[in-house]
Design a protein around this motif. Structure first.
Motif, PDB file in Angstrom:
ATOM      1  N   LEU A  19       0.832  -1.208   0.000  1.00  0.00           N
ATOM      2  CA  LEU A  19       0.000   0.000   0.000  1.00  0.00           C
ATOM      3  C   LEU A  19       0.864   1.255   0.000  1.00  0.00           C
ATOM      4  N   SER A  26      -7.454   1.111  -5.331  1.00  0.00           N
ATOM      5  CA  SER A  26      -8.822   0.730  -4.967  1.00  0.00           C
ATOM      6  C   SER A  26      -8.807  -0.663  -4.328  1.00  0.00           C
ATOM      7  N   THR A  27      -9.790  -0.918  -3.488  1.00  0.00           N
ATOM      8  CA  THR A  27      -9.847  -2.234  -2.852  1.00  0.00           C
ATOM      9  C   THR A  27     -10.126  -3.317  -3.897  1.00  0.00           C
ATOM     10  N   ASN A  42     -11.273  -6.101   2.581  1.00  0.00           N
ATOM     11  CA  ASN A  42     -11.856  -5.109   3.506  1.00  0.00           C
ATOM     12  C   ASN A  42     -11.712  -5.561   4.953  1.00  0.00           C
ATOM     13  N   LEU A  45      -8.165  -5.024   5.994  1.00  0.00           N
ATOM     14  CA  LEU A  45      -7.845  -3.613   6.234  1.00  0.00           C
ATOM     15  C   LEU A  45      -8.372  -3.148   7.591  1.00  0.00           C
ATOM     16  N   HIS A  49      -5.839  -1.873  10.568  1.00  0.00           N
ATOM     17  CA  HIS A  49      -6.164  -0.569  11.128  1.00  0.00           C
ATOM     18  C   HIS A  49      -6.061  -0.562  12.647  1.00  0.00           C
ATOM     19  N   TYR A  65      -6.099   5.323   5.735  1.00  0.00           N
ATOM     20  CA  TYR A  65      -7.402   5.889   5.416  1.00  0.00           C
ATOM     21  C   TYR A  65      -8.032   5.074   4.324  1.00  0.00           C
ATOM     22  N   TYR A  66      -9.276   4.756   4.467  1.00  0.00           N
ATOM     23  CA  TYR A  66      -9.946   4.249   3.277  1.00  0.00           C
ATOM     24  C   TYR A  66     -11.307   4.868   3.103  1.00  0.00           C
ATOM     25  N   GLU A  67     -11.432   5.416   1.932  1.00  0.00           N
ATOM     26  CA  GLU A  67     -12.617   6.182   1.617  1.00  0.00           C
ATOM     27  C   GLU A  67     -13.123   5.770   0.256  1.00  0.00           C
ATOM     28  N   PHE A  70     -11.037   3.411  -1.717  1.00  0.00           N
ATOM     29  CA  PHE A  70      -9.630   3.682  -2.036  1.00  0.00           C
ATOM     30  C   PHE A  70      -8.824   3.766  -0.755  1.00  0.00           C
ATOM     31  N   VAL A  71      -7.597   3.231  -0.782  1.00  0.00           N
ATOM     32  CA  VAL A  71      -6.825   3.097   0.451  1.00  0.00           C
ATOM     33  C   VAL A  71      -5.513   3.887   0.391  1.00  0.00           C
ATOM     34  N   THR A  72      -5.194   4.539   1.502  1.00  0.00           N
ATOM     35  CA  THR A  72      -3.928   5.251   1.628  1.00  0.00           C
ATOM     36  C   THR A  72      -3.329   4.910   2.982  1.00  0.00           C
TER      37      THR A  72
END
Lengths: 308, 311
Positions: A19, A26-27, A42, A45, A49, A65-67, A70-72
Motif C-alpha cells: 500500500l 482501490s480495494t 476489507n 484492512l 487498522h 485511510y480508506y474512503e 480507495f486506500v492510503t
C-alpha cells in the motif's frame, strides 16, 4: 471458507508495504493483486487498522485511510519494507524466468539470463527445480506473442493432420500452450468462424495482418464433430493417450492402478478420433458410439489390404 | 477468534521489529496487545505465536542470556533478516518478472510467484512496460507433489511413493531435482531399489509421498546436471524408413520426409525416426494413404498393430 490466522497475518504483513508504494489504490484492485475477495481485503484492512506498537494510542497505530473504496497508508509503523522472499517464492520466480527464457530466441533471452544472475546473488539456497525445454519449434512464436499482446490477427498457412489438407487462414491468436514437447496455438479462426487449435510445427507460414485483410474463401473442408457420448476403454499401456489429451477428457472412471480405465471425451472431431484410436492398435477400445467401432474396423481392413 | 489471533501475530511482529534491544518475555506479555488470561495461558500463547511466525519464515532472534535478563530470554526480529533485499532492479526487469510470473496461470506455483512479485512491487521501482508480448502459456499444472519433493530435497530426506509402472510399484528415492521437461513434470533422483539415477513422471505417482523424518541422508554432487540423465535425442541413432505415399495425401508426412521418387499413384519418401512405436502410430494416422516398403520390422509392427484393432 475463510483463511487461517497465519495466512491472514502473512497477507497483512505484505499488504502494508504494498500500500505504501501504491497509495490510493482501490480495494477492487487490491483484491485482484492479492488474489482474494474484496470482502476479505476489507476485513484485512479493518484488522490492520487496529494494529500497531505497544501503547496502542493513535500515534502508535498503523495509520491508514480508506474512503469510497480507495486506500492510503500514512504511517506503516515498523512495516515499511516488504518481507524477504520465501524459498518457494524465489523458486517460483526463477522457474518462471527459466521458462520464459526457454521460449524466446531473441535478445530478451539474454536479458532474462542477466536478471536471473542478479536474483541468484542473494540466494542462499539451491534451486531444486530445473526447466528443460526443446528450443526448436518456435519459429513463429514471437509473431504470435506480438499478435496476442496487440489482439491483432495473423495469416497462417496450415497443414491439417486430420483433414490432410493445406489451408490459408486468418486467425486471432489467443494463447499458446505446450504439451508433450509441442507448442500449440489456441486461436479464433476468422476463416472458419470457430475456436481452433493449431500445432506450431505445422504452420508453414505466419505473417501479421495489418488492417483488415480478409481471406474470404475458406479453402478447407468442414469437419464432422462427434457430439454424442464418447466412451473409450483405455488399457494401461495406452495411458499416455489420456495424458496427452487432458484437455478433451471430461471424465475418467476406474482407479489409476487398474489395467483399464474408462474415459469419457468431450465432443471431438470424428476423423481425429478414428485416426487416434487406430494408432493404438486395440489398446483403446471404443465403447460408444457404436457407429464409430465399425468405421475404425473398416479403416483397419483397408490398411491391411495394402499388404495382403 | 481468527481475527484476534491474526491481530496478535501482527502486533507481535510489529513490536519485535521496532525494538533495537531484546524484549524480555515479561515485557512482551505485558505490553503487546492480545495476551490475556493466566500467566500460564499467556506463555503458552506466546510460544505458539513464535512458532507460527517462524513458520512464515520470520526469524526471531533469541537474546543471549546476560546479567540483565537473569534467566529470562529476550526476543527481537532483526530488520536485516526480515526485509527483502534484492539487487537494484530496473523497471524493465520488474516488468519481465511480472510477465514471467503470469506464466503459471492457475497452477500450484502461481500463488508463490504472485506473492513474490508483489513483494518486488512493494520496493518502489517504477515499472516500465515496453514489451510487445504478453502471451498466455498453458502447461501441465504442477501438482502439490512439487512442494513436498522440493522440501525433501532441501532437507536431503529420502522419499517413498507408489509409482504406476509395469514392474516395481513402491519406490524409494533420494530426490535430486524436480524437472519441468517439455511440458511435463518429473522427479529425478537416485532410485534406491535399482541403484541408479531415474526419472519419474509426477502424473504417474499413485500415492501420496512419504518423506523420511531423517535429514541429511544423502548428498547431491555439487555440479549435478539433470539434463545428462534425460533420454538422448541422438541424430546418429536415427533410422530411416522407405514409404509410399498416395498422391495428394499425408501432407504432414511429405512435409517432413525426403522425396525419393515420384510415381503415378504413389510417391516414395524417406522418413527418419527414433522410436518405432511412435512412427507406427504416425503412419497409421494416414490410414490407407501410405504403405511401408522397408524396413521389414516396421512393416510387420504396423500390420500387427492394425490387426490388434480387429481382434
Amino acid at each position: 471458507m475463510s483463511d487461517s490466522a497465519l495466512e491472514r497475518t502473512a497477507r497483512a504483513l505484505d499488504l502494508v508495504p504494498y500500500l505504501l508504494e501504491h497509495q490510493g489504490i482501490s480495494t477492487t484492485e487490491l483484491a485482484k493483486v492479492f488474489g482474494v475477495s474484496e470482502k476479505q481485503i476489507n476485513e484485512d484492512l479493518v484488522l490492520i487498522h487496529m494494529c500497531g506498537l505497544p501503547g496502542y494510542t493513535p500515534l502508535e497505530l498503523i495509520e491508514m485511510y480508506y474512503e469510497d473504496g480507495f486506500v492510503t497508508v500514512s504511517d506503516p509503523q515498523s512495516l515499511k519494507k516488504p518481507r524477504k522472499m520465501s524459498r518457494s517464492e524465489m523458486t517460483s520466480l526463477l522457474v518462471s524466468l527459466d521458462l520464459m527464457k526457454s521460449l524466446r530466441s531473441d535478445e530478451i533471452a539474454g536479458e532474462i539470463a542477466e536478471l536471473q544472475d542478479k536474483l541468484r546473488q542473494n540466494m542462499i539456497f539451491e534451486n531444486p527445480i530445473v526447466v528443460v525445454q526443446n528450443s526448436g519449434n518456435q519459429e513463429f512464436l514471437q509473431v504470435l506473442e506480438g499478435a496476442i499482446a496487440k489482439s491483432s490477427a495473423v495469416k497462417i498457412v496450415y497443414l491439417s493432420g486430420v483433414k490432410d489438407e493445406r489451408s490459408e487462414r486468418e486467425v486471432f491468436p489467443l494463447s499458446i500452450y505446450l504439451s508433450n514437447g509441442v507448442n500449440y496455438l489456441n486461436a479464433w479462426c476468422q476463416t472458419s468462424k470457430a475456436d481452433r487449435t493449431f500445432r506450431l510445427d505445422r504452420i508453414l507460414s505466419c505473417e501479421p495482418l495489418s488492417g483488415i485483410e480478409h481471406i474470404d474463401k475458406f479453402s478447407g473442408t468442414k469437419s464432422e464433430i462427434e457430439t454424442g457420448l464418447i466412451r473409450l476403454k483405455v488399457a494401461r499401456a495406452a495411458r499416455n493417450f489420456v495424458e496427452e489429451n487432458r484437455t478433451i477428457v471430461s471424465q475418467t472412471e476406474g482407479s489409476e492402478s487398474e489395467e483399464e480405465i474408462l474415459v469419457t471425451l468431450n465432443p471431438i472431431d470424428t476423423e481425429w478420433l478414428i485416426r487416434s484410436v487406430l494408432g493404438y492398435g486395440g489398446l483403446i477400445e471404443v465403447v460408444e458410439p457404436e457407429a464409430l467401432v465399425e468405421k475404425i474396423k473398416n479403416r483397419a481392413r483397408a490398411i491391411l489390404e495394402l499388404y495382403s | 477468534m481468527s481475527d484476534r489471533k491474526t491481530e496478535r501475530l501482527i502486533n507481535l511482529t510489529l513490536a519485535l521489529l521496532a525494538t533495537k534491544r531484546y524484549l524480555k518475555k515479561s515485557e512482551i506479555l505485558k505490553n503487546v496487545m492480545g495476551y490475556e488470561g493466566t500467566q500460564d495461558a499467556k506463555e503458552r500463547m506466546f510460544e505458539r505465536d513464535k512458532d507460527d511466525l517462524r513458520s512464515l519464515g520470520i526469524e526471531i532472534e533469541v537474546g543471549d542470556l546476560d546479567v540483565f535478563f537473569e534467566d529470562e530470554p529476550g526476543y527481537r526480529i532483526p530488520e536485516k533478516s526480515y526485509e527483502l533485499k534484492v539487487p537494484e532492479l530496473t523497471g524493465r526487469e520488474l516488468a519481465l518478472l511480472s510477465i514471467a510470473s503470469n506464466y503459471w496461470n492457475d497452477s500450484i506455483l502461481a500463488p508463490t510467484a504472485q506473492s513474490g512479485i508483489r513483494k518486488l512491487q512493494s520496493l518502489g521501482i517504477p515499472v516500465s512496460f515496453d514489451f510487445d508480448f504478453r502471451a498466455q502459456y498453458r502447461f501441465e499444472n504442477p501438482t502439490s507433489l512439487i512442494d513436498e519433493i522440493t522440501r525433501a530435497i532441501s532437507s536431503r530426506s529420502q522419499i517413498s511413493f507408489s509409482y504406476d509402472s509395469a514392474t516395481l510399484k513402491l519406490r524409494h528415492v533420494e530426490p535430486y531435482r524436480v524437472l519441468f521437461w517439455n511440458g511435463y513434470w518429473y522427479l529425478i533422483g537416485h532410485d534406491l531399489d535399482r541403484k541408479d539415477i531415474r526419472l519419474f513422471k509426477l502424473s504417474r505417482f499413485v500415492s501420496p509421498i512419504e518423506i523420511s523424518k531423517k535429514k541429511n541422508q544423502y548428498s547431491i554432487v555439487e555440479d549435478f546436471d539433470a539434463t545428462v540423465h534425460l533420454p538422448q535425442q541422438n541424430i546418429d541413432i536415427k533410422r530411416r524408413a522407405k514409404i509410399q505415399v498416395r498422391k495428394d495425401s499425408a501432407l504432414i508426412l511429405r512435409n517432413r520426409g525426403l522425396l525419393l521418387e515420384e510415381g503415378n499413384e504413389y510417391d516414395t519418401y524417406e522418413v527418419t525416426y527414433e522410436n518405432e512405436n511412435v512412427l507406427v502410430r504416425e503412419l497409421i494416422w494416414h490410414g490407407a494413404n501410405i504403405r511401408v516398403i522397408e524396413p521389414l520390422e516396421l512393416k510387420s509392427s504396423l500390420i500387427k498393430t492394425v490387426e490388434g484393432v480387429l481382434k
